[in-house]
Design a protein around this motif. Structure first.
Motif, PDB file in Angstrom:
ATOM      1  N   GLY A   7       9.268   2.912   9.434  1.00  0.00           N
ATOM      2  CA  GLY A   7       8.498   4.099   9.048  1.00  0.00           C
ATOM      3  C   GLY A   7       8.061   4.128   7.604  1.00  0.00           C
ATOM      4  N   THR A   9       5.866   6.737   6.817  1.00  0.00           N
ATOM      5  CA  THR A   9       4.573   7.416   6.931  1.00  0.00           C
ATOM      6  C   THR A   9       4.769   8.743   7.671  1.00  0.00           C
ATOM      7  OG1 THR A   9       4.172   6.330   9.051  1.00  0.00           O
ATOM      8  CG2 THR A   9       3.290   5.229   7.104  1.00  0.00           C
ATOM      9  N   SER A  30      13.731   3.478  10.201  1.00  0.00           N
ATOM     10  CA  SER A  30      14.019   2.614   9.060  1.00  0.00           C
ATOM     11  C   SER A  30      13.046   2.901   7.921  1.00  0.00           C
ATOM     12  CB  SER A  30      13.895   1.142   9.481  1.00  0.00           C
ATOM     13  OG  SER A  30      14.068   0.325   8.341  1.00  0.00           O
ATOM     14  N   LEU A  31      13.602   3.154   6.740  1.00  0.00           N
ATOM     15  CA  LEU A  31      12.788   3.387   5.540  1.00  0.00           C
ATOM     16  C   LEU A  31      13.086   2.294   4.522  1.00  0.00           C
ATOM     17  CD1 LEU A  31      13.344   7.242   5.022  1.00  0.00           C
ATOM     18  CD2 LEU A  31      11.459   6.109   6.233  1.00  0.00           C
ATOM     19  N   ALA A  32      12.066   1.951   3.742  1.00  0.00           N
ATOM     20  CA  ALA A  32      12.251   0.909   2.727  1.00  0.00           C
ATOM     21  C   ALA A  32      13.117   1.401   1.577  1.00  0.00           C
ATOM     22  CB  ALA A  32      10.894   0.458   2.212  1.00  0.00           C
ATOM     23  N   ARG A  34      11.713   3.544  -0.889  1.00  0.00           N
ATOM     24  CA  ARG A  34      10.832   3.622  -2.062  1.00  0.00           C
ATOM     25  C   ARG A  34      10.923   4.970  -2.784  1.00  0.00           C
ATOM     26  NH1 ARG A  34      10.863  -0.936  -1.275  1.00  0.00           N
ATOM     27  NH2 ARG A  34       9.224  -2.284  -0.477  1.00  0.00           N
ATOM     28  N   ARG A  46      18.190   4.633   8.666  1.00  0.00           N
ATOM     29  CA  ARG A  46      18.776   3.608   7.797  1.00  0.00           C
ATOM     30  C   ARG A  46      17.772   3.351   6.668  1.00  0.00           C
ATOM     31  NH1 ARG A  46      16.366  -0.589   7.260  1.00  0.00           N
ATOM     32  NH2 ARG A  46      18.095  -1.836   6.440  1.00  0.00           N
ATOM     33  N   GLY A  49      15.678  -2.737   2.719  1.00  0.00           N
ATOM     34  CA  GLY A  49      15.138  -3.925   3.391  1.00  0.00           C
ATOM     35  C   GLY A  49      16.165  -4.579   4.300  1.00  0.00           C
ATOM     36  N   PHE A  50      15.651  -5.437   5.207  1.00  0.00           N
ATOM     37  CA  PHE A  50      16.528  -6.141   6.159  1.00  0.00           C
ATOM     38  C   PHE A  50      16.872  -7.541   5.651  1.00  0.00           C
ATOM     39  CE2 PHE A  50      14.043  -3.141   8.662  1.00  0.00           C
ATOM     40  CZ  PHE A  50      15.017  -2.540   9.440  1.00  0.00           C
ATOM     41  N   GLY A  52      14.013  -9.924   4.915  1.00  0.00           N
ATOM     42  CA  GLY A  52      12.967 -10.755   5.527  1.00  0.00           C
ATOM     43  C   GLY A  52      12.964 -10.693   7.043  1.00  0.00           C
ATOM     44  N   THR A  72       4.537   1.562  10.002  1.00  0.00           N
ATOM     45  CA  THR A  72       4.455   1.542   8.535  1.00  0.00           C
ATOM     46  C   THR A  72       3.015   1.760   8.091  1.00  0.00           C
ATOM     47  OG1 THR A  72       4.242  -0.865   8.543  1.00  0.00           O
ATOM     48  CG2 THR A  72       6.459   0.025   8.274  1.00  0.00           C
ATOM     49  N   TYR A  75      -1.119  -0.649   4.531  1.00  0.00           N
ATOM     50  CA  TYR A  75      -1.118  -1.617   3.420  1.00  0.00           C
ATOM     51  C   TYR A  75       0.248  -2.271   3.243  1.00  0.00           C
ATOM     52  CZ  TYR A  75      -5.803  -0.164   2.146  1.00  0.00           C
ATOM     53  OH  TYR A  75      -7.153   0.080   2.170  1.00  0.00           O
ATOM     54  N   ALA A  76       1.202  -1.926   4.102  1.00  0.00           N
ATOM     55  CA  ALA A  76       2.545  -2.525   4.014  1.00  0.00           C
ATOM     56  C   ALA A  76       2.529  -3.815   4.841  1.00  0.00           C
ATOM     57  CB  ALA A  76       3.600  -1.534   4.519  1.00  0.00           C
ATOM     58  N   GLU A  77       1.891  -4.845   4.292  1.00  0.00           N
ATOM     59  CA  GLU A  77       1.623  -6.038   5.094  1.00  0.00           C
ATOM     60  C   GLU A  77       2.840  -6.941   5.297  1.00  0.00           C
ATOM     61  OE1 GLU A  77      -1.266  -8.662   3.161  1.00  0.00           O
ATOM     62  OE2 GLU A  77      -0.965  -7.567   1.309  1.00  0.00           O
ATOM     63  N   ASN A  82       6.712  -9.372   9.033  1.00  0.00           N
ATOM     64  CA  ASN A  82       8.115  -9.633   9.401  1.00  0.00           C
ATOM     65  C   ASN A  82       8.431  -9.092  10.795  1.00  0.00           C
ATOM     66  OD1 ASN A  82       8.439 -10.748   6.899  1.00  0.00           O
ATOM     67  ND2 ASN A  82       9.666  -9.076   6.044  1.00  0.00           N
ATOM     68  N   LYS A 196      -6.765   3.736  -1.499  1.00  0.00           N
ATOM     69  CA  LYS A 196      -6.670   2.851  -0.336  1.00  0.00           C
ATOM     70  C   LYS A 196      -7.406   3.502   0.820  1.00  0.00           C
ATOM     71  CE  LYS A 196      -2.183   1.219  -1.613  1.00  0.00           C
ATOM     72  NZ  LYS A 196      -0.746   1.345  -1.455  1.00  0.00           N
TER      73      LYS A 196
HETATM   74  N1  NAP Z   1       1.942   0.209   0.931  1.00  0.00           N
HETATM   75  C1  NAP Z   1       1.543   1.453   0.864  1.00  0.00           C
HETATM   76  O1  NAP Z   1       0.446   1.758   0.395  1.00  0.00           O
HETATM   77  C2  NAP Z   1       2.401   2.569   1.390  1.00  0.00           C
HETATM   78  C3  NAP Z   1       1.977   3.885   1.309  1.00  0.00           C
HETATM   79  C4  NAP Z   1       2.791   4.894   1.833  1.00  0.00           C
HETATM   80  C5  NAP Z   1       3.991   4.563   2.405  1.00  0.00           C
HETATM   81  N2  NAP Z   1       4.372   3.262   2.458  1.00  0.00           N
HETATM   82  C6  NAP Z   1       5.657   2.952   3.114  1.00  0.00           C
HETATM   83  O2  NAP Z   1       6.537   2.440   2.139  1.00  0.00           O
HETATM   84  C7  NAP Z   1       7.299   1.353   2.668  1.00  0.00           C
HETATM   85  C8  NAP Z   1       7.190   0.169   1.776  1.00  0.00           C
HETATM   86  O3  NAP Z   1       5.830  -0.232   1.642  1.00  0.00           O
HETATM   87  P1  NAP Z   1       5.453  -1.596   0.952  1.00  0.00           P
HETATM   88  O4  NAP Z   1       3.985  -1.661   0.787  1.00  0.00           O
HETATM   89  O5  NAP Z   1       6.354  -1.860  -0.208  1.00  0.00           O
HETATM   90  O6  NAP Z   1       5.853  -2.608   2.124  1.00  0.00           O
HETATM   91  P2  NAP Z   1       5.789  -4.197   2.187  1.00  0.00           P
HETATM   92  O7  NAP Z   1       5.229  -4.758   0.936  1.00  0.00           O
HETATM   93  O8  NAP Z   1       5.155  -4.559   3.483  1.00  0.00           O
HETATM   94  O9  NAP Z   1       7.333  -4.542   2.281  1.00  0.00           O
HETATM   95  C9  NAP Z   1       8.105  -5.089   1.227  1.00  0.00           C
HETATM   96  C10 NAP Z   1       9.545  -5.150   1.688  1.00  0.00           C
HETATM   97  O10 NAP Z   1      10.096  -3.843   1.756  1.00  0.00           O
HETATM   98  C11 NAP Z   1      10.979  -3.743   2.874  1.00  0.00           C
HETATM   99  N3  NAP Z   1      10.437  -2.725   3.785  1.00  0.00           N
HETATM  100  C12 NAP Z   1       9.179  -2.247   3.874  1.00  0.00           C
HETATM  101  N4  NAP Z   1       9.085  -1.271   4.784  1.00  0.00           N
HETATM  102  C13 NAP Z   1      10.329  -1.132   5.296  1.00  0.00           C
HETATM  103  C14 NAP Z   1      10.890  -0.260   6.261  1.00  0.00           C
HETATM  104  N5  NAP Z   1      10.147   0.683   6.881  1.00  0.00           N
HETATM  105  N6  NAP Z   1      12.212  -0.383   6.537  1.00  0.00           N
HETATM  106  C15 NAP Z   1      12.981  -1.312   5.899  1.00  0.00           C
HETATM  107  N7  NAP Z   1      12.502  -2.144   4.964  1.00  0.00           N
HETATM  108  C16 NAP Z   1      11.202  -2.050   4.662  1.00  0.00           C
HETATM  109  C17 NAP Z   1      11.033  -5.113   3.489  1.00  0.00           C
HETATM  110  O11 NAP Z   1      12.105  -5.788   2.851  1.00  0.00           O
HETATM  111  P3  NAP Z   1      12.934  -6.959   3.586  1.00  0.00           P
HETATM  112  O12 NAP Z   1      12.016  -8.149   3.612  1.00  0.00           O
HETATM  113  O13 NAP Z   1      14.150  -7.131   2.740  1.00  0.00           O
HETATM  114  O14 NAP Z   1      13.247  -6.468   4.975  1.00  0.00           O
HETATM  115  C18 NAP Z   1       9.717  -5.711   3.094  1.00  0.00           C
HETATM  116  O15 NAP Z   1       9.700  -7.140   3.083  1.00  0.00           O
HETATM  117  C19 NAP Z   1       6.795   1.113   4.079  1.00  0.00           C
HETATM  118  O16 NAP Z   1       7.782   1.615   4.951  1.00  0.00           O
HETATM  119  C20 NAP Z   1       5.507   1.856   4.185  1.00  0.00           C
HETATM  120  O17 NAP Z   1       5.289   2.429   5.462  1.00  0.00           O
HETATM  121  C21 NAP Z   1       3.617   2.266   1.955  1.00  0.00           C
END
Ligand code: NAP
Length: 253
Positions: A7, A9, A30-32, A34, A46, A49-50, A52, A72, A75-77, A82, A196
Motif C-alpha cells: 500500500g 496510497t 504493507s507500508l514502506a 516513508r 506491517r 521493506g522486505f 528486495g 502502490t 511511481y513506486a516502480e 519486486n 507527477k
Molecule cells: N513514489 C511515489 O511518488 C509515492 C507517492 C505516494 C505514496 N507512495 C508510497 O510510498 C511507498 C514507497 O514509495 P517509493 O517510491 O519509495 O517505492 P519504491 O522506490 O518502488 O520502493 C523502494 C523500496 O521501498 C520498499 N517499499 C516500497 N513500498 C513498500 C511497501 N508498500 N511495503 C513494504 N516495502 C515497500 C521496498 O524495499 P525492499 O526492497 O527492502 O522490500 C522497495 O524496494 C510505496 O508504498 C508507495 O505506494 C509513493
C-alpha cells in the motif's frame, strides 16, 4: 484467503477497508514506512521493506499468503517490479490496482518531462516561483536550479531542507481540493507547478487549479511498470479475488 496488500496510497487503504468488510479475507497491509505517522489502515499492518524481491518472496512463503495485491503508487516502480518477481518465483497470484493517468484537457498547459533532471531543465534559466508537488526523493535534484523560489508541501518536514536560498515549506496532509490549491497557488504567486501524473482524485486539485489560473504544469512521465494483471478499481479487485476463491475451491485447495 490470506491477502497481502502493498500500500501507501489512498486506494490501498480503501481497498483494505472493502476487503476487511467482507469478513472472509485475512488482510495484511504493507507500508514502506516513508511517513512518520501513517494513517490508520483499518487492518493489521506491517511496516518496512522486505529486502528486495527475494525478501518479499520469502515473506509470501513464510506467511502463507494466498494472493498479493500491488496497490502502490504508480511511481513506486521498484516495489512493483519486486512484486512481479516474487509472484513468479512463488506462484502466489498477483494483481495490480493501478490508477489510470490523468489526461490533458482543454485549458491545460502541460510540459512532459521524462525524468526529474528534465523537469529541472524545463523550468528554464530565469527565476520562477515553483510549486514542487513531488516526494522527498525527487526534490533534491532541484538544488541544481537555485535561482528559483520553491514551495514544497509534504506530510513530514523535509529534512535536510532543499539546498537552495529560497524555499517555503508546508507540512500538511492531503487530500486538497481545487479551491484549496487555487488559494495556495494565488497566495504564493506560483507561476509553474512540477507534479507527477498520479491519477485518482486525491491529488487532482492542483491540476484543476493550474488550469483555472492558466499556469503551466511540468509533468513527470510515469515509469514503466511490469506487465501483470491489473485493474483500476477496488470493486474489480474484489471480483478478481472472488474468482480466485472459486478457482481454489474447484481445485480443492
Ligand atoms: N513514489 C511515489 O511518488 C509515492 C507517492 C505516494 C505514496 N507512495 C508510497 O510510498 C511507498 C514507497 O514509495 P517509493 O517510491 O519509495 O517505492 P519504491 O522506490 O518502488 O520502493 C523502494 C523500496 O521501498 C520498499 N517499499 C516500497 N513500498 C513498500 C511497501 N508498500 N511495503 C513494504 N516495502 C515497500 C521496498 O524495499 P525492499 O526492497 O527492502 O522490500 C522497495 O524496494 C510505496 O508504498 C508507495 O505506494 C509513493
Amino acid at each position: 484467503m490470506k491477502i497481502l496488500v502493498l500500500g501507501g496510497t489512498a486506494e490501498a487503504r480503501a481497498l483494505a477497508g472493502a476487503l476487511a468488510g467482507r469478513g472472509t479475507f485475512d488482510v495484511i497491509m504493507s507500508l514502506a514506512g516513508r511517513t512518520l505517522k501513517p494513517r490508520a489502515q483499518g487492518v493489521p499492518t506491517r511496516v518496512g521493506g522486505f529486502g528486495g524481491a527475494d525478501g518479499l518472496a520469502a515473506y509470501l512463503r513464510d506467511e502463507k499468503i494466498d494472493a498479493l495485491i500491488d496497490a502502490t503508487h504508480p511511481y513506486a516502480e521498484t516495489i512493483s517490479a519486486n512484486a512481479a518477481r516474487a509472484s513468479s518465483e512463488t506462484g502466489v497470484p498477483l494483481l495490480a490496482l493501478r490508477r489510470p493517468p490523468w489526461q490533458e484537457k482543454p485549458g491545460d498547459h502541460w510540459i512532459a518531462a521524462a525524468s526529474v533532471a528534465a523537469a529541472v531543465e524545463a523550468l528554464g534559466k530565469a527565476p520562477r516561483r515553483v510549486f514542487l508537488a513531488l516526494g522527498r526523493k525527487e526534490i533534491e535534484s532541484f538544488a541544481a536550479a537555485p535561482q528559483h523560489t520553491y514551495l514544497v508541501r509534504s506530510v513530514d518536514p523535509v529534512d535536510p531542507p532543499l539546498a537552495v536560498p529560497h524555499a517555503i515549506y508546508l507540512t500538511v496532509r492531503g487530500p486538497f481540493s481545487e479551491a484549496d490549491d487555487r488559494a495556495l497557488l494565488d497566495r504564493h504567486r506560483i507561476d509553474v507547478i512540477v507534479a507527477k501524473n498520479s491519477g485518482g482524485e486525491a491529488s487532482y486539485g492542483k491540476i484543476a487549479a493550474a488550469r483555472a489560473l492558466h499556469l503551466p504544469v511540468v509533468i513527470l512521465e510515469r515509469p514503466e511498470l511490469p506487465e501483470v494483471p491489473s485493474v483500476e478499481t477496488a470493486e474489480d479487485v474484489l471480483v478478481w479475488l472472488d474468482h480466485a476463491v472459486t478457482a481454489a475451491a474447484t481445485r480443492g485447495v
